[in-house]
Design an enzyme around this catalytic site. Structure first.
Site, PDB file in Angstrom:
ATOM      1  N   ASP A 218      26.394 -31.722 106.361  1.00  0.00           N
ATOM      2  CA  ASP A 218      26.353 -31.766 104.907  1.00  0.00           C
ATOM      3  C   ASP A 218      27.225 -32.957 104.506  1.00  0.00           C
ATOM      4  O   ASP A 218      28.026 -33.460 105.305  1.00  0.00           O
ATOM      5  CB  ASP A 218      26.841 -30.456 104.272  1.00  0.00           C
TER       6      ASP A 218
HETATM    7  C1  BGC Z   1      24.944 -30.450  99.274  1.00  0.00           C
HETATM    8  C2  BGC Z   1      23.661 -30.640 100.056  1.00  0.00           C
HETATM    9  C3  BGC Z   1      22.993 -31.904  99.633  1.00  0.00           C
HETATM   10  C4  BGC Z   1      23.962 -33.058  99.880  1.00  0.00           C
HETATM   11  C5  BGC Z   1      23.405 -34.418  99.500  1.00  0.00           C
HETATM   12  C6  BGC Z   1      25.849 -31.665  99.357  1.00  0.00           C
HETATM   13  O1  BGC Z   1      26.893 -31.547  98.467  1.00  0.00           O
HETATM   14  O2  BGC Z   1      25.644 -29.322  99.750  1.00  0.00           O
HETATM   15  O3  BGC Z   1      22.815 -29.532  99.846  1.00  0.00           O
HETATM   16  O4  BGC Z   1      21.803 -32.105 100.331  1.00  0.00           O
HETATM   17  O5  BGC Z   1      25.124 -32.842  99.078  1.00  0.00           O
HETATM   18  O6  BGC Z   1      23.307 -34.545  98.131  1.00  0.00           O
END
Ligand code: BGC
Length: 668
Positions: A218
């Site tokens: 993530d």
């Molecule tokens: C989120 C993800 C997301 C990523 C990119 C993170 O903060 O938890 O679900 O895909 O950001 O935006």
């Protein structure tokens, strides 16, 4: 593989394990083509130079799951996949299949259900839909990211059986669709960050579940690139914008706890992803116009709306004088906030315009502009016009709930009640009109005790994307017969939920309720709920009959029954099959969903519905044996219109060979 590791220097290989910037993979000095990642899941959110490109806002996954229709999840995925191709997006960062453990979780609007079987079935179809277009996906957030509170720090502490029975199966099911990537979660799992948790990523995801694709972090979930690579995480996102990631990998190599072979294995996963992009058959893109994609959003929204209450059959609206008010009557919220927010430029008409078009001459529909505000929690303001219109009207429709500022990423809700402003509007309006219909937008369960007794009907819209206004008007007017059912229990109040108002202490949260999540909790504890899991009304009535349970093998059965539409209107019925282990040597939930089907039935029509059960339908995860285990004995099979509206009941007796049985507590 098209690419050869020998093409790359060690430095390039190390750099390949981190992104080039926020959204792109490193191109190894021009040796590789660009691979672009973008959010997901409710439409494509491609950010270029700080600007988010416009895209169709589809229904949120939580709403879509209320349709209980995997073919609509597939259509959703296909539509978004097409838009990815049009915007040169190679991998969509979707879909999240974390279980709705508490209705407080800020990201519940992005998740499917409190039930792993339903969540897995819907998410698998969505992923297949996106990938059918030659666009990759990212199954997320692995694992146990079930609340946003302290999501970067608080460890989710769970026992092995609960993990396998509740939190893993949806991932396991979706892996059958071969998502190009899996995204690890932010939180530690049993004390170790998911991003560097070797037991979780290698032990469970790769070795046990057999995943052989790329694991991406993530965004900013990696704390040490060397440790992450050791745990078999392949790609750290986004870039660290300096040499941090490379230096951390070198640290592992220099100290000898990370080998170049291990680096090569990770690099191969990155190269395989690049190769998937290169080989993807993008010719499957349907040439669809923006209007056609919007039509898909409306179609999915129509089937996702849940009619919760309909006293005196007040819906569909019969005409007469109808007043429309509430904060979201002009423009409903399209979705929850954070990385899932889609930049749609669709401008819906207000609900009164939509309704008056559908209801024709027999109705006078009046739109009352409303200044109530859910966010600032100010007490009621400027509602005298609404109240006087309510006094004059035959029926009032109020559009309330939450929006992206109340349901969103990186924070949790603190209550499951509507804002005091919205509760006041409902209660005050109900003083002047006996026929109040409430339409609720939002990401999940709502405590309605304060006002539900004062209103005739409640429609749960959820977050329906840009087609929501049209779909709600279709259902209220009767143009569409509602067919959604709840994919999560609506408890009476927060205190009744397995976790209540507890959030964990910031360092650790123990999943003390074990496998008793959602309806498993309420049913096993015998608690009343406001609306049970699987509940949803229709303008039609359905009868169930003729249950047959055909044995195919000792652990394979075909459950079949007849569903008849006994009304004068066409409709769709979602039938649910639950299994109860009558006596077991572990604590088992009262019953568990093991199959479902949505059947379209014309007025008066009946159909036979068949649902297959297999060994997993009866098994529990045995931590002692470290495998799924079916215990011989009696199992009850329930066919229900909801988890608390069981229409048919049968029983089977499973008798497995002695050598496969380890403990029988209940047979002499
Ligand atoms: C989120 C993800 C997301 C990523 C990119 C993170 O903060 O938890 O679900 O895909 O950001 O935006």
């Amino acid at each position: 593989m098209k690419y050869d590791l020998k093409q790359f220097t060690l430095e390039e290989k190390l750099r390949l394990l981190t992104g080039k910037d926020s959204w792109r993979l490193y191109d190894a000095n021009g040796k590789l083509p660009e691979v672009f990642l973008a959010d997901g899941p409710h439409g494509v959110r491609k950010v270029v130079d700080g600007q988010t490109l416009v895209a169709t806002a589809m229904p949120n996954i939580s709403a879509l799951t209320n349709s209980w229709d995997p073919s609509l999840a597939y259509l959703d995925g296909e539509t978004i996949g097409d838009e990815c191709i049009a915007r040169d997006v190679d991998v969509l960062l979707a879909l999240g299949v974390n279980i709705k453990r508490t209705p407080l979780c800020g990201r519940n609007f992005e998740y499917s259900s409190e039930d792993p079987f339903l969540a897995g079935a819907m998410a698998k179809a969505y992923i297949e839909g996106v990938q059918s277009k030659g666009v990759g996906t990212s199954l997320k957030h692995f694992a146990l990211n079930n609340r946003e509170y302290e999501r970067l720090a608080q460890s989710s502490e769970v026992d092995d059986r609960t993990f396998h029975e509740i939190y893993l199966p949806a991932f396991e099911t979706v892996l059958e669709a071969k998502p190009w990537t899996v995204m690890c979660s932010y939180n530690p799992v049993n004390g170790i960050w998911a991003s560097e948790n070797e037991k979780l990523l290698k032990g469970v995801l790769r070795d046990e579940l057999g995943y052989n694709g790329l694991i991406v972090s993530d965004w900013n979930a990696v704390h040490h690139s060397g440790k992450a690579a050791k745990a078999t995480l392949d790609l750290r996102m986004p870039s660290t914008w300096d040499d941090t990631a490379v230096n951390e990998l070198k640290e592992g190599l220099n100290e000898g706890w990370l080998t170049e072979e291990e680096i090569d294995e990770r690099v191969c996963k990155v190269l395989e992803l690049v190769e998937k992009k290169v080989n993807a058959d993008k010719t499957k893109k349907s040439v669809k116009t923006k209007e056609e994609n919007h039509a898909a959003a409306v179609k999915i929204a129509q089937d996702s709306i849940v009619l919760l209450k309909n006293e005196d059959d007040i819906l569909p609206l019969k005409g007469g004088r109808i007043a429309i008010g509430g904060q979201f009557a002009a423009k409903p919220p399209f979705g929850g906030g954070g990385s899932a927010l889609v930049n749609s430029d669709y401008a819906p008409r207000n609900l009164a315009e939509e309704l008056s078009e559908r209801l024709g001459d027999g109705a006078t529909v009046e739109f009352i502009r409303d200044y109530s505000d859910t966010v600032h929690q100010a007490r009621i303001r400027h509602t005298s016009s609404l109240l006087s219109a309510a006094y004059e009207a035959d029926t009032v429709v109020l559009c309330v709930g939450s929006n992206a500022q109340m349901d969103g990423e990186d924070f949790d809700r603190t209550t499951i009640r509507l804002s005091p402003v919205h509760e006041d509007i409902i209660l005050n309006t109900a003083k002047y009109n006996k026929n109040v219909v409430v339409v609720i937008y939002g990401g999940g369960a709502v405590d309605m005790r304060a006002w539900i007794g004062q209103v005739k009907a409640v429609v749960f819209a959820g977050f329906l994307g840009e087609g929501g206004q049209e779909a709600v008007a279709d259902v209220l007017s009767g143009k569409v017969n509602p067919s959604g059912k709840l994919s999560e229990t609506f408890p009476l109040c927060l205190e009744d939920t397995p976790t209540g108002a507890d959030t964990g202490n910031g360092f650790v949260e123990r999943y003390a309720e074990g496998v008793l999540v959602g309806y498993r909790w309420y049913d096993t504890k015998g608690k009343d709920v406001l609306f049970p899991f699987g509940h949803g009304l229709s303008y039609a009535d359905f009868e169930y009959s003729d249950l047959a349970i055909e044995k195919k093998s000792e652990t394979d059965y075909e459950v079949s029954f007849t569903v008849k539409n006994v009304s004068a209107v066409d409709g769709k019925e979602i039938s649910q099959v639950y299994v109860r282990d009558v006596m077991a040597t572990v604590e088992r939930p009262e019953k568990e969903l093991k199959g479902f089907a949505k059947t379209t039935l014309k007025a008066g029509e009946s159909k036979r519905v068949c649902i297959a059960l297999n060994a997993r339908s009866f098994a529990f995860w045995s931590p002692a044996l470290e495998k799924w285990y079916v215990e011989s004995g009696a199992f009850e099979i329930y066919v229900g219109a909801s988890s608390r509206d069981i229409r048919l009941c049968g029983k089977i007796e499973i008798d497995l060979p002695k050598k496969d049985q380890y403990c029988k507590a209940f047979k002499a």
